[in-house]
Design a protein around this motif. Structure first.
Motif, mmCIF file in Angstrom:
data_model
loop_
_atom_site.group_PDB
_atom_site.id
_atom_site.type_symbol
_atom_site.label_atom_id
_atom_site.label_comp_id
_atom_site.label_asym_id
_atom_site.label_seq_id
_atom_site.Cartn_x
_atom_site.Cartn_y
_atom_site.Cartn_z
ATOM 1 N N UNK A 86 0.530 -10.421 -8.105
ATOM 2 C CA UNK A 86 0.800 -10.507 -6.667
ATOM 3 C C UNK A 86 1.772 -9.415 -6.235
ATOM 4 N N UNK A 87 1.625 -9.015 -4.980
ATOM 5 C CA UNK A 87 2.528 -8.034 -4.376
ATOM 6 C C UNK A 87 3.003 -8.561 -3.027
ATOM 7 N N UNK A 88 4.131 -8.034 -2.579
ATOM 8 C CA UNK A 88 4.648 -8.334 -1.250
ATOM 9 C C UNK A 88 4.472 -7.097 -0.385
ATOM 10 N N UNK A 89 4.020 -7.298 0.842
ATOM 11 C CA UNK A 89 3.821 -6.211 1.798
ATOM 12 C C UNK A 89 4.838 -6.346 2.918
ATOM 13 N N UNK A 90 5.612 -5.278 3.112
ATOM 14 C CA UNK A 90 6.538 -5.210 4.248
ATOM 15 C C UNK A 90 5.897 -4.334 5.304
ATOM 16 N N UNK A 91 5.769 -4.905 6.502
ATOM 17 C CA UNK A 91 5.165 -4.207 7.627
ATOM 18 C C UNK A 91 6.261 -3.913 8.637
ATOM 19 N N UNK A 92 6.293 -2.697 9.175
ATOM 20 C CA UNK A 92 7.330 -2.379 10.162
ATOM 21 C C UNK A 92 7.293 -3.341 11.357
ATOM 22 N N UNK A 93 8.463 -3.757 11.795
ATOM 23 C CA UNK A 93 8.569 -4.642 12.942
ATOM 24 C C UNK A 93 8.513 -6.120 12.600
ATOM 25 N N UNK A 94 8.240 -6.451 11.337
ATOM 26 C CA UNK A 94 8.222 -7.855 10.929
ATOM 27 C C UNK A 94 9.387 -8.110 9.993
ATOM 28 N N UNK A 95 10.113 -9.215 10.218
ATOM 29 C CA UNK A 95 11.306 -9.463 9.402
ATOM 30 C C UNK A 95 11.008 -9.887 7.967
ATOM 31 N N UNK A 96 9.872 -10.468 7.712
ATOM 32 C CA UNK A 96 9.554 -10.945 6.364
ATOM 33 C C UNK A 96 8.510 -10.072 5.704
ATOM 34 N N UNK A 97 7.873 -10.644 4.711
ATOM 35 C CA UNK A 97 6.798 -9.919 4.043
ATOM 36 C C UNK A 97 5.592 -10.830 3.873
ATOM 37 N N UNK A 98 4.444 -10.196 3.685
ATOM 38 C CA UNK A 98 3.214 -10.937 3.425
ATOM 39 C C UNK A 98 2.906 -10.810 1.935
ATOM 40 N N UNK A 99 2.211 -11.798 1.402
ATOM 41 C CA UNK A 99 1.916 -11.833 -0.024
ATOM 42 C C UNK A 99 0.423 -11.622 -0.236
ATOM 43 N N UNK A 100 0.088 -10.827 -1.252
ATOM 44 C CA UNK A 100 -1.316 -10.576 -1.581
ATOM 45 C C UNK A 100 -1.531 -10.717 -3.076
ATOM 46 N N UNK A 101 -2.676 -11.232 -3.450
ATOM 47 C CA UNK A 101 -3.058 -11.244 -4.864
ATOM 48 C C UNK A 101 -3.799 -9.944 -5.146
ATOM 49 N N UNK A 102 -3.682 -9.467 -6.381
ATOM 50 C CA UNK A 102 -4.345 -8.224 -6.765
ATOM 51 C C UNK A 102 -5.319 -8.488 -7.899
ATOM 52 N N UNK A 103 -6.421 -7.753 -7.867
ATOM 53 C CA UNK A 103 -7.435 -7.833 -8.908
ATOM 54 C C UNK A 103 -8.100 -6.468 -8.975
ATOM 55 N N UNK A 104 -7.974 -5.798 -10.116
ATOM 56 C CA UNK A 104 -8.502 -4.438 -10.213
ATOM 57 C C UNK A 104 -7.779 -3.544 -9.222
ATOM 58 N N UNK A 105 -8.510 -2.941 -8.297
ATOM 59 C CA UNK A 105 -7.917 -2.095 -7.254
ATOM 60 C C UNK A 105 -7.971 -2.763 -5.883
ATOM 61 N N UNK A 106 -8.138 -4.084 -5.860
ATOM 62 C CA UNK A 106 -8.285 -4.813 -4.599
ATOM 63 C C UNK A 106 -7.084 -5.717 -4.334
ATOM 64 N N UNK A 107 -6.775 -5.869 -3.054
ATOM 65 C CA UNK A 107 -5.744 -6.793 -2.573
ATOM 66 C C UNK A 107 -6.422 -7.851 -1.714
ATOM 67 N N UNK A 108 -5.946 -9.093 -1.802
ATOM 68 C CA UNK A 108 -6.462 -10.165 -0.946
ATOM 69 C C UNK A 108 -5.278 -10.918 -0.351
ATOM 70 N N UNK A 109 -5.195 -10.907 0.968
ATOM 71 C CA UNK A 109 -4.150 -11.642 1.692
ATOM 72 C C UNK A 109 -4.751 -12.958 2.153
ATOM 73 N N UNK A 110 -4.379 -14.050 1.492
ATOM 74 C CA UNK A 110 -4.864 -15.353 1.950
ATOM 75 C C UNK A 110 -4.138 -15.687 3.247
#
Length: 158
Positions: A86-110
């Motif tokens: 899993x990775x955390x994504x920080x997006x400008x303008x948002x105080x928190x982060x979103x979480x994504x699962x990784x598999x191979x070269x793909x990310x999935x944000x549930x």
């Protein structure tokens, strides 16, 4: 005749034993890391690891700062490893982060709910791919109170 047949079978059995006992173990010099197992000279990596010897965490290749464009123009997105898968994504303008699962070269944000810091909540989900140092994301955000939906694409490079 029986003696010749018995001698022939014995010779074949002895020859076969020597032939197969002299074959080199394909996994003899292979060292698989992080609990990987060797089969036919190749490592089979456990979930969350990759590489010839299972030496790399799957999430590590995603880690970094990506500069590119999204639906609001130029943007900088940052990915950090949360675990092996899993990775955390920080997006400008948002105080928190979103979480994504990784598999191979793909990310999935549930589907997850995020706060924009101004009291507005969004239900966000999406997916993405990593190609070398280039990251492509598609995120779908629905404002919880109004139901307004926005789809945003990000394309950036490390």
């Amino acid at each position: 005749k029986k003696l010749i047949l018995l001698a022939t079978i014995s010779c074949v059995a002895v020859f076969t034993t020597f032939l197969f006992s002299c074959q080199k173990d394909a996994c003899g010099n292979v060292k698989c890391q992080h609990g990987g197992t060797c089969a036919n000279g190749l490592c089979k990596c456990p979930t969350g690891y990759e590489g010839n010897s299972c030496e790399s965490r799957l999430s590590d290749k995603f880690v970094g700062t990506y500069i590119g464009a999204d639906c609001d123009d130029t943007a900088t997105y940052t990915l950090s490893a949360a675990s092996n898968t899993t990775v955390n994504l920080r997006v400008p303008g948002l105080p928190g982060s979103m979480h994504a699962s990784v598999s191979g070269n793909a990310l999935a944000f549930s589907k997850q709910t995020i706060d924009d810091g101004a009291g507005n909540y969004y239900s966000v989900e999406g997916n993405g791919t990593l190609n070398g140092n280039s990251l492509s994301l598609i995120l779908i955000a629905v404002e919880v109170s109004s139901g307004d939906q926005q789809t945003c694409a990000f394309n950036g490079s490390k």
